[in-house]
Write a protein that holds these residues in place. Structure first.
Motif, PDB file in Angstrom:
ATOM      1  N   LEU A  21     -36.797  14.842 -22.446  1.00  0.00           N
ATOM      2  CA  LEU A  21     -36.939  14.133 -21.329  1.00  0.00           C
ATOM      3  C   LEU A  21     -36.991  15.065 -19.998  1.00  0.00           C
ATOM      4  N   GLY A  22     -36.400  16.179 -20.078  1.00  0.00           N
ATOM      5  CA  GLY A  22     -36.115  16.967 -18.981  1.00  0.00           C
ATOM      6  C   GLY A  22     -34.699  16.493 -18.336  1.00  0.00           C
ATOM      7  N   ARG A  23     -34.343  17.819 -17.572  1.00  0.00           N
ATOM      8  CA  ARG A  23     -32.865  17.469 -16.901  1.00  0.00           C
ATOM      9  C   ARG A  23     -32.748  16.541 -16.161  1.00  0.00           C
ATOM     10  N   ASP A  24     -33.642  16.186 -15.187  1.00  0.00           N
ATOM     11  CA  ASP A  24     -33.441  15.240 -14.292  1.00  0.00           C
ATOM     12  C   ASP A  24     -33.315  13.696 -14.905  1.00  0.00           C
ATOM     13  N   THR A  25     -34.468  13.435 -15.727  1.00  0.00           N
ATOM     14  CA  THR A  25     -34.570  12.255 -16.246  1.00  0.00           C
ATOM     15  C   THR A  25     -33.393  12.025 -17.260  1.00  0.00           C
ATOM     16  N   TYR A  30     -28.609   8.514 -18.135  1.00  0.00           N
ATOM     17  CA  TYR A  30     -27.308   8.320 -18.713  1.00  0.00           C
ATOM     18  C   TYR A  30     -26.215   8.209 -17.619  1.00  0.00           C
ATOM     19  N   GLY A  31     -26.558   8.480 -16.239  1.00  0.00           N
ATOM     20  CA  GLY A  31     -25.705   8.076 -15.266  1.00  0.00           C
ATOM     21  C   GLY A  31     -24.881   9.334 -15.113  1.00  0.00           C
ATOM     22  N   PHE A  32     -25.328  10.479 -15.035  1.00  0.00           N
ATOM     23  CA  PHE A  32     -24.454  11.930 -14.668  1.00  0.00           C
ATOM     24  C   PHE A  32     -25.207  12.580 -13.712  1.00  0.00           C
ATOM     25  N   GLY A  33     -24.561  13.312 -13.000  1.00  0.00           N
ATOM     26  CA  GLY A  33     -24.792  14.336 -11.994  1.00  0.00           C
ATOM     27  C   GLY A  33     -25.119  15.639 -12.564  1.00  0.00           C
ATOM     28  N   ARG A  34     -25.577  16.705 -11.738  1.00  0.00           N
ATOM     29  CA  ARG A  34     -25.690  17.802 -12.457  1.00  0.00           C
ATOM     30  C   ARG A  34     -24.284  18.630 -12.632  1.00  0.00           C
ATOM     31  N   GLU A 210     -38.231  29.557 -10.905  1.00  0.00           N
ATOM     32  CA  GLU A 210     -36.948  29.582 -10.724  1.00  0.00           C
ATOM     33  C   GLU A 210     -36.423  29.003  -9.390  1.00  0.00           C
ATOM     34  N   ALA A 211     -37.082  28.923  -8.303  1.00  0.00           N
ATOM     35  CA  ALA A 211     -37.039  28.070  -7.056  1.00  0.00           C
ATOM     36  C   ALA A 211     -37.343  26.691  -7.497  1.00  0.00           C
ATOM     37  N   ALA A 212     -38.331  26.490  -8.197  1.00  0.00           N
ATOM     38  CA  ALA A 212     -38.780  25.147  -8.657  1.00  0.00           C
ATOM     39  C   ALA A 212     -37.543  24.275  -9.253  1.00  0.00           C
ATOM     40  N   ASP A 213     -36.785  25.126 -10.365  1.00  0.00           N
ATOM     41  CA  ASP A 213     -35.543  24.728 -11.143  1.00  0.00           C
ATOM     42  C   ASP A 213     -34.578  24.293 -10.073  1.00  0.00           C
ATOM     43  N   LEU A 214     -34.359  25.238  -9.212  1.00  0.00           N
ATOM     44  CA  LEU A 214     -33.131  24.953  -8.373  1.00  0.00           C
ATOM     45  C   LEU A 214     -33.510  23.902  -7.579  1.00  0.00           C
ATOM     46  N   LEU A 215     -34.735  23.621  -6.960  1.00  0.00           N
ATOM     47  CA  LEU A 215     -34.780  22.509  -6.435  1.00  0.00           C
ATOM     48  C   LEU A 215     -34.977  21.046  -7.117  1.00  0.00           C
ATOM     49  N   ARG A 216     -34.833  21.043  -8.233  1.00  0.00           N
ATOM     50  CA  ARG A 216     -34.999  19.746  -8.959  1.00  0.00           C
ATOM     51  C   ARG A 216     -33.412  19.239  -8.471  1.00  0.00           C
ATOM     52  N   ASP A 217     -32.503  19.962  -8.316  1.00  0.00           N
ATOM     53  CA  ASP A 217     -31.058  19.546  -8.159  1.00  0.00           C
ATOM     54  C   ASP A 217     -31.244  18.792  -6.780  1.00  0.00           C
ATOM     55  N   PRO A 218     -30.929  17.595  -6.544  1.00  0.00           N
ATOM     56  CA  PRO A 218     -30.868  16.595  -5.481  1.00  0.00           C
ATOM     57  C   PRO A 218     -30.011  17.213  -4.188  1.00  0.00           C
ATOM     58  N   VAL A 219     -28.737  17.761  -4.513  1.00  0.00           N
ATOM     59  CA  VAL A 219     -28.128  18.474  -3.708  1.00  0.00           C
ATOM     60  C   VAL A 219     -28.795  19.689  -3.021  1.00  0.00           C
ATOM     61  N   THR A 220     -28.923  20.492  -3.853  1.00  0.00           N
ATOM     62  CA  THR A 220     -29.764  21.875  -3.384  1.00  0.00           C
ATOM     63  C   THR A 220     -31.180  21.511  -2.615  1.00  0.00           C
ATOM     64  N   ARG A 221     -31.896  20.591  -2.981  1.00  0.00           N
ATOM     65  CA  ARG A 221     -32.895  20.173  -2.311  1.00  0.00           C
ATOM     66  C   ARG A 221     -32.618  19.703  -0.942  1.00  0.00           C
TER      67      ARG A 221
END
Length: 409
Positions: A21-25, A30-34, A210-221
């Motif tokens: 699924l990928g991390r974000d999906t 399942y209702g979790f945050g990073r 690496e930067a794209a992976d970090l920016l998948r996190d909504p808080v970091t974004r």
């Protein structure tokens, strides 16, 4: 049913679904945050330990745990996974994110001879690229697409009298350490190719993996967007900027409906413009987020259906009425978790103001107006109702983007 029901093979099944699924999906499903602390490491990949344990429990028992179901915290989850033979490490996303934000604050932007202000070409291009990351679009973008979409942004929001040279940020953002360009032969890469060469080669550019992976996190974004705006774009109308860069989701904390100004045809009227028939209808299909109604009822019960901001207790149809409001919105781009720690009990008025970024909670727990038009008052919190300060801080940061800067603590 507890974590003791989980076996090694259940965790492996959860990791396979995570990868599929990928991390974000996976986290949204399942209702979790990073994960903010512990991560399971397997075959060079890192997995959010708490989410993984919740899904593994589902494979073991048929009951998938959600974030609010874990009473022992992340340390308990880590201990369980280690006892099953897995490697669990303390994750360091915060340090990696800090490095990303530091690079954004120190872009190698040019300054014109007659204007001491830093060029906006790179900051505007990065905001555009972040909007693509938020939409989960491809990391690398072909030059024609970049030129056609970023060029008008440079004209509209660039410095006065600055040339809208799209090729400049397309190439020179590599100096940030967050950007890469592919498709330019090494013999032509010693200096920036001209627009004609770009048109012939049609290279691709975008955030590094690496930067794209970090920016998948909504808080970091969100932190990245705030850093760019506060460092380089302080005087720009954020509402207009976000609308043009595809970041309009950051102008509200939740799912507020906004007027579009479009008309689809009204009801028939007579010569005196009085309606002569029923209001027209049109077919519509939409996708909605499924909320946990039990959690909504729980927060209302804990707060006795009284608004945590103004103290109002409403009644409707002879019954108590209040609304469960998410501090960090569930939908895109915020992707907040549907958990008790992310919920407030509010009256409709305060709910609209909170989602519309008109009020926020400061670092001392006081509710303030973003336009300094109201007296601060403490946010009421009933015993047994935990509120995650990280979600409150996320909402505060949103307020810095579109209105007067609040106390971010």
């Amino acid at each position: 049913m507890g974590l003791g029901d989980i076996r090694y093979e259940h965790v492996i099944a959860a990791t396979e679904e995570f990868r599929r699924l990928g991390r974000d999906t996976f986290l949204r499903t399942y209702g979790f945050g990073r994960a903010r602390s512990y991560e399971l490491v397997l075959d060079g990949r890192r997995y959010d330990s708490k989410a993984l344990a919740g899904v593994a429990h589902g494979y073991a028992t048929g009951h998938f745990l959600r974030a609010a179901d874990f009473s022992g915290g992340a340390a308990t989850v880590a201990r369980c996974l280690r006892e099953l033979g897995f490697v669990v490490e303390t994750g360091e996303p915060s340090s990696n994110s800090a490095a990303l934000l530091a690079r954004l604050r120190n872009l190698k932007v040019s300054r014109g001879p007659g204007n001491p202000a830093p060029s906006r070409h790179q900051p505007l291009s990065l905001l555009w690229a972040i909007s693509r990351a938020a939409d989960e679009r491809p990391r690398l973008t072909p030059w024609p697409t970049f030129r056609d979409e970023v060029g008008p942004l440079l004209v509209e929001f660039g410095l006065p009298n600055a040339k809208a040279t799209s090729e400049y940020p397309f190439w020179h953002l590599q100096g940030s350490g967050l950007w890469e360009v592919r498709g330019v032969p090494s013999e032509l890469a010693e200096k920036m190719p001209n627009a004609r060469t770009f048109a012939e080669l049609e290279p691709e550019a975008g955030f590094t993996a690496e930067a794209a992976d970090l920016l998948r996190d909504p808080v970091t974004r969100l932190d990245a967007i705030a850093t760019i705006c506060e460092t380089y774009l302080e005087d720009i109308d954020r509402q207009a900027l976000f609308a043009r860069t595809g970041l309009s989701g950051y102008t509200a904390a939740g799912g507020l409906l906004t007027a579009t100004g479009e008309e689809s045809g009204g009801a028939a009227t007579d010569e005196y413009e009085r309606v002569t028939g029923p209001a027209p209808r049109r077919e519509a299909t939409r996708s909605v987020i499924v909320r946990d109604e039990a959690l909504a009822r729980r927060v209302k019960e804990l707060e006795d259906n009284r608004c945590q901001i103004c103290g109002t207790a409403l009644r409707h149809l002879n019954r108590p009425y209040s609304q469960a409001a998410h501090v960090r919105g569930l939908g895109s781009p915020h992707h907040g978790p549907d958990e008790l720690q992310n919920l407030l009990c509010l009256c409709p008025n305060c709910h609209v103001l909170f989602d519309g970024l008109e009020i926020y909670v400061d670092s001392d727990g006081l509710v303030r107006g973003t336009r300094d038009d109201r007296d601060p008052r403490p946010l009421r919190r009933a015993p047994g109702h935990p509120v995650d300060e990280a979600h409150i801080a996320y909402h505060r940061t949103l307020c810095t983007l579109t209105v007067r800067k609040p106390d971010v603590g």
